[in-house]
Design a protein around this motif. Structure first.
Motif, PDB file in Angstrom:
ATOM      1  N   ASP A  24       1.230  18.351  13.541  1.00 58.75           N
ATOM      2  CA  ASP A  24       1.505  19.187  12.948  1.00 58.75           C
ATOM      3  C   ASP A  24       0.720  19.891  11.822  1.00 58.75           C
ATOM      4  OD1 ASP A  24       4.667  19.034  14.640  1.00 58.75           O
ATOM      5  OD2 ASP A  24       5.339  19.899  12.238  1.00 58.75           O
ATOM      6  N   ALA A  25       0.482  21.101  11.646  1.00 55.41           N
ATOM      7  CA  ALA A  25      -0.153  20.948  10.516  1.00 55.41           C
ATOM      8  C   ALA A  25      -0.077  20.911   8.855  1.00 55.41           C
ATOM      9  CB  ALA A  25      -0.745  23.029  10.881  1.00 55.41           C
ATOM     10  N   THR A  26       1.041  21.190   9.197  1.00 58.31           N
ATOM     11  CA  THR A  26       1.725  20.542   7.374  1.00 58.31           C
ATOM     12  C   THR A  26       2.180  18.852   7.247  1.00 58.31           C
ATOM     13  OG1 THR A  26       2.553  22.871   7.534  1.00 58.31           O
ATOM     14  CG2 THR A  26       3.359  21.300   5.740  1.00 58.31           C
ATOM     15  N   PHE A  27       1.383  18.532   6.457  1.00 61.10           N
ATOM     16  CA  PHE A  27       1.286  17.507   6.154  1.00 61.10           C
ATOM     17  C   PHE A  27       2.579  16.639   5.811  1.00 61.10           C
ATOM     18  CE2 PHE A  27       1.107  13.490   3.736  1.00 61.10           C
ATOM     19  CZ  PHE A  27       0.938  12.422   4.589  1.00 61.10           C
ATOM     20  N   VAL A  28       4.007  16.096   6.460  1.00 62.99           N
ATOM     21  CA  VAL A  28       4.860  15.415   6.166  1.00 62.99           C
ATOM     22  C   VAL A  28       5.231  14.537   5.321  1.00 62.99           C
ATOM     23  CG1 VAL A  28       6.922  14.588   7.380  1.00 62.99           C
ATOM     24  CG2 VAL A  28       5.694  16.225   8.468  1.00 62.99           C
ATOM     25  N   PRO A  29       5.858  14.363   4.309  1.00 64.13           N
ATOM     26  CA  PRO A  29       5.220  13.595   2.706  1.00 64.13           C
ATOM     27  C   PRO A  29       5.458  11.934   3.659  1.00 64.13           C
ATOM     28  CG  PRO A  29       6.487  15.187   2.285  1.00 64.13           C
ATOM     29  CD  PRO A  29       6.245  15.501   3.890  1.00 64.13           C
ATOM     30  N   THR A  30       4.899  10.616   3.365  1.00 63.47           N
ATOM     31  CA  THR A  30       5.385   9.786   3.513  1.00 63.47           C
ATOM     32  C   THR A  30       6.881   9.354   3.267  1.00 63.47           C
ATOM     33  OG1 THR A  30       2.676   9.132   2.497  1.00 63.47           O
ATOM     34  CG2 THR A  30       4.512   6.820   3.019  1.00 63.47           C
ATOM     35  N   GLN A  31       7.266   9.597   2.477  1.00 65.78           N
ATOM     36  CA  GLN A  31       8.449   9.100   2.136  1.00 65.78           C
ATOM     37  C   GLN A  31       9.638   9.553   2.803  1.00 65.78           C
ATOM     38  OE1 GLN A  31       6.884  11.487   0.030  1.00 65.78           O
ATOM     39  NE2 GLN A  31       8.344  12.872  -0.877  1.00 65.78           N
ATOM     40  N   HIS A  32       9.348  10.877   3.439  1.00 64.96           N
ATOM     41  CA  HIS A  32      10.326  11.688   4.714  1.00 64.96           C
ATOM     42  C   HIS A  32      10.259  10.655   5.806  1.00 64.96           C
ATOM     43  CE1 HIS A  32      11.994  14.857   2.616  1.00 64.96           C
ATOM     44  NE2 HIS A  32      10.916  15.700   3.167  1.00 64.96           N
ATOM     45  N   LYS A  33       8.580  10.179   6.571  1.00 69.62           N
ATOM     46  CA  LYS A  33       8.685   9.363   6.786  1.00 69.62           C
ATOM     47  C   LYS A  33       9.366   7.718   6.906  1.00 69.62           C
ATOM     48  CE  LYS A  33       3.865  11.270   7.943  1.00 69.62           C
ATOM     49  NZ  LYS A  33       2.883  11.398   7.653  1.00 69.62           N
ATOM     50  N   ILE A  34       9.333   7.410   5.499  1.00 67.47           N
ATOM     51  CA  ILE A  34       9.741   6.083   6.217  1.00 67.47           C
ATOM     52  C   ILE A  34      10.883   6.249   6.024  1.00 67.47           C
ATOM     53  CG2 ILE A  34      10.169   4.239   4.587  1.00 67.47           C
ATOM     54  CD1 ILE A  34       7.766   4.626   2.942  1.00 67.47           C
ATOM     55  N   ALA A  35      11.486   7.571   5.022  1.00 65.93           N
ATOM     56  CA  ALA A  35      13.122   7.813   5.397  1.00 65.93           C
ATOM     57  C   ALA A  35      14.279   7.453   6.639  1.00 65.93           C
ATOM     58  CB  ALA A  35      14.081   9.188   4.746  1.00 65.93           C
ATOM     59  N   TRP A  36      12.754   8.553   7.528  1.00 69.49           N
ATOM     60  CA  TRP A  36      13.134   8.873   9.029  1.00 69.49           C
ATOM     61  C   TRP A  36      13.059   7.189   9.829  1.00 69.49           C
ATOM     62  CZ3 TRP A  36       9.261  13.434  10.237  1.00 69.49           C
ATOM     63  CH2 TRP A  36      10.479  14.354   9.531  1.00 69.49           C
ATOM     64  N   ILE A  37      12.493   6.324   9.757  1.00 71.30           N
ATOM     65  CA  ILE A  37      12.326   5.263   9.965  1.00 71.30           C
ATOM     66  C   ILE A  37      13.636   4.492   9.647  1.00 71.30           C
ATOM     67  CG2 ILE A  37      11.321   3.302  10.549  1.00 71.30           C
ATOM     68  CD1 ILE A  37       8.461   5.583  10.675  1.00 71.30           C
ATOM     69  N   ASN A  38      14.311   4.508   8.426  1.00 67.55           N
ATOM     70  CA  ASN A  38      15.103   3.471   8.177  1.00 67.55           C
ATOM     71  C   ASN A  38      16.184   4.029   8.681  1.00 67.55           C
ATOM     72  OD1 ASN A  38      13.226   1.661   6.459  1.00 67.55           O
ATOM     73  ND2 ASN A  38      13.481   3.173   4.568  1.00 67.55           N
ATOM     74  N   ARG A  39      16.173   5.419   9.028  1.00 69.89           N
ATOM     75  CA  ARG A  39      18.023   5.929   9.842  1.00 69.89           C
ATOM     76  C   ARG A  39      17.904   5.684  11.522  1.00 69.89           C
ATOM     77  NH1 ARG A  39      18.296  11.900   7.058  1.00 69.89           N
ATOM     78  NH2 ARG A  39      20.729  11.750   8.740  1.00 69.89           N
TER      79      ARG A  39
END
Length: 315
Positions: A24-39
């Protein structure tokens, strides 16, 4: 009903946080990545490919690998794996406390040059050092083989080439290997052929199948794998992903669609399907584009809807 498979339990690995967004060209904010993994952990996913410790300039999207690992709420029931390209990446992954290190290379020389800028032999040699670093840290190593079913630059990839790499992985003490359908060139007959060949060449390795849906036969390939007794698969939420070094690449098979297939076949995964569907919808909103997953749009087979939600035919 004809018995389609004797597999009754499957381990599904979620690769969305890494493979699903790496290009993805647009950087996904770190907090979203962490939230996704936690879910994903909360949904009961047993193994997650959480990130990759590659050079930030090579894959800017994953430059926050250490921060992601630090922010995740760990669970003893979920393996957090991370991809590493070399010894430097292995050291960073070990320092971040990953549960498993994944190395990767291509079965074809040309794609390996494009993907990691070295030869097949050079990749295997470099993995020896990765294996030592991981061994000293007490971290198991898993090996992935990209272009295991075909190469966009060379066409067919010899089954012997795949089996040879798998044997080298076994000799280095790896715990398992993934057949990477990087190019979406897998077909059911090729799946059967390669699974059988690697089972003979490297019987100590557990096998994982990783399909892309480039030509619409991703789940058909899963059925072929199940028929051959393979009980480990990789997929991405919403059907995200695609190799940046493959022309006209499309996404991985969709996790929710895979889970739905397995559930309808009576195969246990331990994953909450509705939680995965909700997560896929949220990932779609964050990424800002429609994802190819089907179940997130259609819902489960026995979901019912009020009659007034659909117009009545006239005339």
């Amino acid at each position: 009903m004809t018995e389609l498979t004797k597999v009754r339990k499957v381990q599904v690995t979620e690769v969305g946080p890494r493979d699903g967004i790496q290009a993805d060209a647009t950087f996904v904010p770190t907090q979203h990545k962490i939230a996704w993994i936690n879910r994903l952990i909360e949904a009961g996913v047993p193994r997650i490919e959480a990130t990759s410790f590659v050079a930030p300039r090579a894959v800017p999207q994953l430059a926050d690998a250490a921060e992601v690992m630090k922010g995740v709420k760990r669970s003893k029931d979920t393996i957090l794996a991370a991809l590493v390209p070399n010894a430097r990446g292995a050291i960073r992954a070990a320092e971040a406390g990953v549960d498993q290190i994944v190395v990767f290379m291509s079965a074809s020389e040309s794609h390996n040059r494009k993907n990691v800028n070295c030869s097949v032999a050079e990749s295997l040699k470099a993995f020896e050092e990765v294996a030592k670093i991981a061994g000293d840290a007490g971290i198991p190593v898993h090996g992935a083989i990209a272009t295991a079913f075909g190469c966009p630059f060379e066409g067919d990839v010899a089954v012997e080439a795949v089996a040879k790499i798998a044997r080298a992985y076994q000799d280095m003490g790896f715990v398992g290997m993934t057949f990477g359908d990087t190019t979406g060139m897998a077909t059911p007959p090729l799946v059967l052929q390669r699974v059988q060949a690697v089972r003979e060449a490297a019987p100590k390795l557990y096998q994982v199948l990783h399909f892309h849906n480039t030509r619409g036969v991703g789940l058909a390939n899963v059925m072929a794998g199940l028929a051959e007794g393979v009980d480990r698969y990789e997929s991405a939420f919403g059907g995200t992903g695609g190799c940046p070094f493959v022309p006209r690449a499309t996404g991985n098979i969709c996790t929710e669609d895979l889970l739905y297939l397995l559930d309808e076949m009576g195969i246990e995964t331990g994953i909450d399907l509705r939680k995965m569907m909700d997560l896929a919808c949220d990932v779609q909103a964050v990424l800002g584009r429609e994802l190819p997953g089907q179940l997130m749009k259609a819902g489960l087979r026995l979901d019912v809807h009020p009659m007034e939600s659909v117009r009545t035919a006239t005339g």
